[in-house]
Design a protein around this motif. Structure first.
Motif, PDB file in Angstrom:
ATOM      1  N   LEU A  99       0.845  -1.192   0.048  1.00 25.04           N
ATOM      2  CA  LEU A  99      -0.001  -0.023   0.145  1.00 25.04           C
ATOM      3  C   LEU A  99       1.046   1.309   0.182  1.00 25.04           C
ATOM      4  O   LEU A  99       0.499   2.306  -0.738  1.00 25.04           O
ATOM      5  CB  LEU A  99      -0.945  -0.103   1.130  1.00 25.04           C
ATOM      6  CG  LEU A  99      -1.953   1.095   1.282  1.00 25.04           C
ATOM      7  CD1 LEU A  99      -2.708   1.144  -0.011  1.00 25.04           C
ATOM      8  CD2 LEU A  99      -2.688   1.109   2.554  1.00 25.04           C
ATOM      9  N   GLY A 100       1.938   1.218   0.749  1.00 25.96           N
ATOM     10  CA  GLY A 100       2.919   2.438   0.785  1.00 25.96           C
ATOM     11  C   GLY A 100       3.536   2.695  -0.528  1.00 25.96           C
ATOM     12  O   GLY A 100       3.835   3.670  -1.081  1.00 25.96           O
TER      13      GLY A 100
ATOM     14  N   PHE B  20       9.152   2.765   5.048  1.00 28.04           N
ATOM     15  CA  PHE B  20      10.179   2.504   6.385  1.00 28.04           C
ATOM     16  C   PHE B  20       9.807   1.702   7.243  1.00 28.04           C
ATOM     17  O   PHE B  20      10.792   0.768   7.916  1.00 28.04           O
ATOM     18  CB  PHE B  20      10.770   3.951   6.789  1.00 28.04           C
ATOM     19  CG  PHE B  20      11.627   4.673   6.024  1.00 28.04           C
ATOM     20  CD1 PHE B  20      13.088   4.230   6.118  1.00 28.04           C
ATOM     21  CD2 PHE B  20      11.448   5.561   5.179  1.00 28.04           C
ATOM     22  CE1 PHE B  20      14.162   4.857   5.301  1.00 28.04           C
ATOM     23  CE2 PHE B  20      12.461   6.213   4.350  1.00 28.04           C
ATOM     24  CZ  PHE B  20      13.643   5.763   4.265  1.00 28.04           C
ATOM     25  N   ILE B  21       8.634   1.757   7.674  1.00 27.83           N
ATOM     26  CA  ILE B  21       8.331   0.798   8.864  1.00 27.83           C
ATOM     27  C   ILE B  21       8.243  -0.544   8.631  1.00 27.83           C
ATOM     28  O   ILE B  21       8.743  -1.506   8.775  1.00 27.83           O
ATOM     29  CB  ILE B  21       7.113   1.310   9.595  1.00 27.83           C
ATOM     30  CG1 ILE B  21       7.351   2.926  10.317  1.00 27.83           C
ATOM     31  CG2 ILE B  21       6.538   0.208  10.636  1.00 27.83           C
ATOM     32  CD1 ILE B  21       6.038   3.448  10.841  1.00 27.83           C
ATOM     33  N   SER B  22       7.070  -1.026   7.471  1.00 29.32           N
ATOM     34  CA  SER B  22       7.142  -1.955   7.078  1.00 29.32           C
ATOM     35  C   SER B  22       7.574  -2.904   5.896  1.00 29.32           C
ATOM     36  O   SER B  22       8.028  -3.856   6.109  1.00 29.32           O
ATOM     37  CB  SER B  22       5.399  -2.014   6.549  1.00 29.32           C
ATOM     38  OG  SER B  22       4.443  -1.817   7.570  1.00 29.32           O
ATOM     39  N   GLY B  23       8.149  -1.764   5.053  1.00 29.31           N
ATOM     40  CA  GLY B  23       8.895  -2.227   4.068  1.00 29.31           C
ATOM     41  C   GLY B  23      10.205  -2.801   4.621  1.00 29.31           C
ATOM     42  O   GLY B  23      10.797  -3.897   4.173  1.00 29.31           O
TER      43      GLY B  23
ATOM     44  N   ARG C  67      12.745  -4.003  15.978  1.00 31.78           N
ATOM     45  CA  ARG C  67      12.860  -2.796  16.427  1.00 31.78           C
ATOM     46  C   ARG C  67      12.434  -1.634  15.108  1.00 31.78           C
ATOM     47  O   ARG C  67      12.536  -0.238  15.494  1.00 31.78           O
ATOM     48  CB  ARG C  67      14.289  -2.411  16.918  1.00 31.78           C
ATOM     49  CG  ARG C  67      14.884  -3.130  18.306  1.00 31.78           C
ATOM     50  CD  ARG C  67      15.652  -2.713  18.744  1.00 31.78           C
ATOM     51  NE  ARG C  67      16.988  -2.487  17.753  1.00 31.78           N
ATOM     52  CZ  ARG C  67      18.119  -1.784  18.061  1.00 31.78           C
ATOM     53  NH1 ARG C  67      18.484  -2.039  19.272  1.00 31.78           N
ATOM     54  NH2 ARG C  67      18.978  -1.725  17.190  1.00 31.78           N
ATOM     55  N   MET C  68      12.111  -1.948  14.103  1.00 34.86           N
ATOM     56  CA  MET C  68      11.813  -1.116  13.026  1.00 34.86           C
ATOM     57  C   MET C  68      10.516  -0.233  12.839  1.00 34.86           C
ATOM     58  O   MET C  68      10.280   0.592  12.441  1.00 34.86           O
ATOM     59  CB  MET C  68      11.883  -1.918  11.805  1.00 34.86           C
ATOM     60  CG  MET C  68      13.519  -2.278  11.533  1.00 34.86           C
ATOM     61  SD  MET C  68      14.630  -0.748  11.239  1.00 34.86           S
ATOM     62  CE  MET C  68      13.888   0.160  10.082  1.00 34.86           C
ATOM     63  N   LYS C  69       9.635  -0.759  13.981  1.00 29.27           N
ATOM     64  CA  LYS C  69       8.469   0.177  14.142  1.00 29.27           C
ATOM     65  C   LYS C  69       8.905   1.455  14.507  1.00 29.27           C
ATOM     66  O   LYS C  69       8.228   2.532  13.815  1.00 29.27           O
ATOM     67  CB  LYS C  69       7.466  -0.677  15.057  1.00 29.27           C
ATOM     68  CG  LYS C  69       6.147   0.205  15.169  1.00 29.27           C
ATOM     69  CD  LYS C  69       5.224  -0.658  16.032  1.00 29.27           C
ATOM     70  CE  LYS C  69       3.947   0.162  16.066  1.00 29.27           C
ATOM     71  NZ  LYS C  69       2.898  -0.666  17.079  1.00 29.27           N
ATOM     72  N   ARG C  70       9.823   1.747  15.443  1.00 25.84           N
ATOM     73  CA  ARG C  70      10.287   2.967  16.029  1.00 25.84           C
ATOM     74  C   ARG C  70      11.104   3.476  15.011  1.00 25.84           C
ATOM     75  O   ARG C  70      11.404   4.670  14.568  1.00 25.84           O
ATOM     76  CB  ARG C  70      10.597   2.798  17.390  1.00 25.84           C
ATOM     77  CG  ARG C  70      10.795   4.404  18.061  1.00 25.84           C
ATOM     78  CD  ARG C  70      11.394   4.138  19.499  1.00 25.84           C
ATOM     79  NE  ARG C  70      12.684   3.402  19.581  1.00 25.84           N
ATOM     80  CZ  ARG C  70      13.064   2.300  20.152  1.00 25.84           C
ATOM     81  NH1 ARG C  70      11.726   1.605  20.301  1.00 25.84           N
ATOM     82  NH2 ARG C  70      14.160   1.846  20.252  1.00 25.84           N
TER      83      ARG C  70
ATOM     84  N   ALA D  13      12.141   7.562   8.593  1.00 26.27           N
ATOM     85  CA  ALA D  13      11.252   8.512   7.548  1.00 26.27           C
ATOM     86  C   ALA D  13      11.230   9.945   7.993  1.00 26.27           C
ATOM     87  O   ALA D  13      11.323  10.599   7.166  1.00 26.27           O
ATOM     88  CB  ALA D  13       9.739   7.635   7.745  1.00 26.27           C
ATOM     89  N   SER D  14      11.230  10.206   9.046  1.00 23.27           N
ATOM     90  CA  SER D  14      11.228  11.620   9.636  1.00 23.27           C
ATOM     91  C   SER D  14      12.340  12.241   9.227  1.00 23.27           C
ATOM     92  O   SER D  14      12.620  13.506   8.695  1.00 23.27           O
ATOM     93  CB  SER D  14      11.138  11.505  10.946  1.00 23.27           C
ATOM     94  OG  SER D  14       9.958  11.070  11.568  1.00 23.27           O
TER      95      SER D  14
END
Length: 601
Positions: A206-207, A246-249, A279-282, A288-289
């Motif tokens: 989706l991203g 960045f989070i899901s990919g 740890r990639m959720k945070r 990404a920021s």
């Protein structure tokens, strides 16, 4: 408790966590300093007294709001790193007998110390560099200024109030987190891992789709009216899609690597891939920021620089002659010619009174009709549909009918057109037809399609696509639409343009323009029923507005870029430090069970 215990604990805690607190204090100081500088310039009397100063102050006033919003978001973000690192310490205080009210007192003193140090240092730095910033702003406006040093009490007050409120909000948020957390959870906060996000494939795909759609919008939309709306939509889509990717990919990549046994089941790969996937959720949000902030810097610097360094070209496009006279008539009749001749005579008298004559004079009539072009048919009613989509809006044009004599005056090229022949120009859009039909009017065979056309000021500033139509006689082209109204306005607008170049200095040009406007006022009063409006615009008189607006945007872009670059660097620093602290205990455990330091790294 002993008097002074809370301040002592606050100072002691900040000293022990100086790796986290020093960058945070520098961030607060930098934010306060930049906010003071922007506010100081927005209130500066020196800028007010300069040509273009009011415009740049307006831009800086908007920048104050941008700075305030960003300061709230970013200081909350950086403070979250501090609270996460401090949770174990605060939990230990709670286990040893301190109540949450006592812990809140410690946090209060830490906030007071942080606010006092950062406000004092930030305002001092802002006062120190404010004059330099003012000199830069003046240089952008091509003005002059004295070197007297000044301090703005109003800027100090506004900055103190703004950041005082921000620090209070940060304190309340910190107390909320501590109050709601269990002491045992606080003690174990550093060792608590994260669960990988669910639905990675769906969110990742989706991203990609959202990002592709955003870039498609950016590339395909050419209509300025549609671009105004879709620009912000595309920006939001890019931000959302970047976070998704960045989070899901990143988790998807880690999972793919796990399935490759030859790669995954190696000491260094096993540890790094496993820890990253949890740890990639945070961390993905942080990355990404960082990317979004870096992109913002590039867009702001390049966009504002292009606007500023292209100010002269924009000015010359908007005002092709030094003095641009526009007259709009209520109706098209023979008396308009007499009025035009009288205005031209008065302009020549004004020039003679000032000891000069026109070096170049553009003199022509133009009739304007807004309409909808579908295929080779131009409908002169732009409001044929109240439910127009953006694709339909892409076919809205403003048709400018110019006679062959007027075209010769503008370009110096004589042409000879038949009664059913026309030359057209459609700007950057491509017109593929060999003829053009005006609904309810005439059909013209197109004998030539122009690659460029010398706009006058009114043509240059419209956001709707132009359709220049050069015909042998304007009257026969627009007569079917004379007297017809749409939404209370005449379908046809009849105008006369007179452009004058004098070759005089800037002050003389503005003086002549003022005299011409006085003459136009007299003529307008004389022909009140025939003239809708008559105005004269000076390129030099409007130069200050152009440079004020574009200079303000460029200057604000520089200041905000400095802030965003600093924020990006700080985010990278905190990301590295926090990950290092989190991994420290894990690597110590790995070493105890036999893994060497080389393999663990």
């Amino acid at each position: 408790m002993r008097k002074g215990l809370y301040p002592h604990l606050a100072f002691s805690s900040m000293g022990k966590n100086k790796r986290m607190y020093v960058p945070y204090l520098l961030t607060c100081t930098g934010m306060i300093m930049m906010n003071y500088i922007i506010t100081f310039l927005a209130l500066s009397d020196n800028l007010s007294n300069m040509r273009g100063g009011d415009q740049i102050k307006t831009m800086l006033g908007l920048g104050c709001y941008v700075m305030a919003v960003f300061a709230v978001i970013f200081l909350f973000y950086t403070n979250s790193f501090l609270i996460k690192r401090r949770k174990k310490e605060l939990g230990l205080y709670n286990i040893l007998g301190m109540g949450k009210r006592n812990i809140a007192c410690i946090l209060l003193w830490e906030t007071i110390i942080t606010a006092a140090v950062s406000l004092a240092a930030g305002i001092a730095g802002g006062v120190l560099f404010s004059k330099l910033a003012e000199l830069v702003a003046v240089n952008l406006l091509e003005g002059s200024i004295d070197y007297d040093f000044s301090v703005s009490a109003a800027a100090i007050m506004e900055t103190t109030v703004l950041f005082g409120v921000i620090f209070v909000l940060i304190l309340l948020n910190s107390i909320r987190q501590v109050h709601l957390a269990n002491p045992v959870v606080l003690l174990k906060s550093e060792n608590m891992g994260e669960k990988p996000p669910k639905g990675n494939w769906i969110i990742g795909i989706l991203g990609i789709l959202i990002l592709a759609a955003a870039y498609y919008i950016a590339v395909t939309i050419t209509n300025p009216l549609a671009a105004f709306v879709w620009f912000f939509v595309a920006v939001i889509m890019v931000i959302v899609a970047t976070n998704m990717l960045f989070i899901s990919g990143s988790v998807l990549v880690c999972r793919i690597l796990k399935r490759k046994k030859g790669y995954y089941y190696k000491a260094s790969h096993f540890i790094s891939v496993s820890s990253m996937s949890y740890r990639m959720k945070r961390n993905g949000a942080g990355l990404a920021s960082i990317c979004i902030l870096a992109t913002m810097v590039l867009v702001m610097v390049t966009g504002s620089a292009c606007l500023f360094f292209g100010s002269e070209d924009s000015l010359n496009t908007r005002y092709p002659q030094e003095i641009c006279i526009n007259v709009s008539f209520n109706e098209r009749n023979e008396e308009n010619i007499e009025i035009s001749d009288e205005i031209k005579s008065r302009v020549e008298s004004v020039l003679n009174e000032n000891g000069t004559e026109a070096c170049y004079m553009a003199d022509y009539n133009v009739s304007v009709i807004e309409g909808y072009l579908e295929g080779t048919t131009f409908d002169p009613d732009v409001y044929v549909s109240n439910s127009m989509g953006y694709e339909e809006m892409n076919n809205i044009y403003v048709a400018y009918f110019i006679s062959e004599d007027g075209y010769a005056t503008m370009t110096g090229h004589d042409i000879n057109l038949g009664p059913d022949q026309a030359i057209i120009y459609t700007g950057e859009r491509i017109y593929s037809g060999d003829s053009i039909t005006f609904k309810g009017g005439k059909t013209y065979d197109i004998v030539k399609k122009l690659d460029k056309f010398p706009y006058n000021g009114d043509m240059a500033m419209t956001v709707v696509a132009p359709l220049i139509v050069v015909v042998d006689d304007i009257g026969s082209a627009v007569s079917p639409y004379e007297g017809i109204k749409s939404r209370g306005y005449n379908v046809v607008t009849n105008k006369w343009y007179l452009g004058v170049d004098t070759g005089l200095d800037h002050a003389s040009q503005m003086k002549i323009n003022e005299s011409i406007n006085d003459a136009l006022s007299s003529v307008s009063a004389k022909y009140e029923k025939e003239i809708q409006y008559a105005r004269s615009e000076s390129r030099e008189e409007n130069r200050e507005t152009f440079y004020g607006i574009y200079g303000g945007i460029f200057f604000l872009g520089i200041l905000l870029s400095i802030v965003f670059i600093s924020a990006t660097a700080l985010m990278i620093y905190y990301k590295q430090i926090s990950e290092g602290y989190e991994d420290q205990s894990r690597f110590d455990t790995m070493k105890k069970v036999g893994m060497t330091e080389k393999k663990s790294l």
